[in-house]
Scaffold this motif. Sequence first.
Motif, PDB file in Angstrom:
ATOM      1  N   GLU A 184       0.845  -1.187   0.000  1.00 53.87           N
ATOM      2  CA  GLU A 184       0.000   0.000   0.000  1.00 53.87           C
ATOM      3  C   GLU A 184       0.877   1.233   0.000  1.00 53.87           C
ATOM      4  OE1 GLU A 184      -2.598  -0.189   3.399  1.00 53.87           O
ATOM      5  OE2 GLU A 184      -1.109   0.714   4.729  1.00 53.87           O
ATOM      6  N   VAL A 185       0.516   2.200  -0.879  1.00 54.44           N
ATOM      7  CA  VAL A 185       1.319   3.411  -1.028  1.00 54.44           C
ATOM      8  C   VAL A 185       0.405   4.627  -0.982  1.00 54.44           C
ATOM      9  CG1 VAL A 185       3.244   2.361  -2.255  1.00 54.44           C
ATOM     10  CG2 VAL A 185       1.262   3.129  -3.543  1.00 54.44           C
ATOM     11  N   ALA A 239      -3.115   1.915  -3.952  1.00 57.18           N
ATOM     12  CA  ALA A 239      -2.383   3.175  -4.114  1.00 57.18           C
ATOM     13  C   ALA A 239      -3.344   4.346  -4.012  1.00 57.18           C
ATOM     14  CB  ALA A 239      -1.660   3.203  -5.454  1.00 57.18           C
ATOM     15  N   VAL A 249       1.792   5.587 -10.352  1.00 61.11           N
ATOM     16  CA  VAL A 249       2.160   4.177 -10.298  1.00 61.11           C
ATOM     17  C   VAL A 249       2.442   3.627 -11.693  1.00 61.11           C
ATOM     18  CG1 VAL A 249       0.842   3.719  -8.197  1.00 61.11           C
ATOM     19  CG2 VAL A 249      -0.228   3.360 -10.429  1.00 61.11           C
ATOM     20  N   THR A 253      -5.624   8.786  -7.426  1.00 58.58           N
ATOM     21  CA  THR A 253      -4.225   8.922  -7.808  1.00 58.58           C
ATOM     22  C   THR A 253      -3.991  10.244  -8.516  1.00 58.58           C
ATOM     23  OG1 THR A 253      -4.729   7.595  -9.762  1.00 58.58           O
ATOM     24  CG2 THR A 253      -3.709   6.465  -7.903  1.00 58.58           C
TER      25      THR A 253
END
Length: 257
Positions: free
Chosen positions: A137-138, A170, A175, A194
């Motif tokens: 997980e980011v 994310a 990514v 994102t």
Amino acid sequence: MLLDACSGTWNQIEVMEGAVLIITNTLIRNANRAILMHEGAEAQLFNSTIEHVQNGVHSEQGSFLYIKESTIKNPVDFGRGEVGVQIFNNEFMRMESSHVENFQVGVRAIRSDINVSTSSFHNMEAGNAPIDGRGIEVYGDRSNYALIEGSAGLTGSPVNFSDCETGIFAQGIGVEIVQNTMSGVDIGINLNTTSKRLQQIKENEISAREFGILLTDNSGIQGEVFNNNITIESGANNPSQTACIKMVNSVSWTVSD
């Protein structure tokens, strides 16, 4: 080398500001946290194992972390750990040809740049935690980037996720997710809000119970999903709500074979 407690548990290895830690061919066991990296520290882990820990490696602002051909895991009889690798405000973290197993989260990166290649993540479940069990997980913003790639341009295997509630999550970060394999997951790839920069999901093999790829509130200027092979497994809680790819409020994305 073996680093273990005489009885019970011990605290951690601390890497202070400006220090460099290199660990090779070492087994680290029964620590509350195996390695704590303070601001501006550097740590490199080669051909080593961390096991029987609640938390594996924790890295703070401005640090550099490199993990290669190493394992961070908890045996089933130990119970589930919290986080295998956790980094905050990090300059860079690279993981190559390594394995993480039996945590709530395998790798958690917050406002950091990461590159994970030819590695594997197995058995990530939330337990009593308020989030899903996630392989990676980011979280971040448009200045951060995550590259999670298999064997493209490398010798090795794809990044593999198995028996995780979510393979990759994310939020707010750019990514590139390439040549990963996922099986026994509820959601393969989950991108949420994102940033407005290149987003690529390509050449992945995903077998999921609910969603192969879930895109929610994304506004990627160049969002691309292509050459992925996605199948839906049996066992979903709501079979009528499953989808190989689900897009919610996500614009400027291209989906193709």
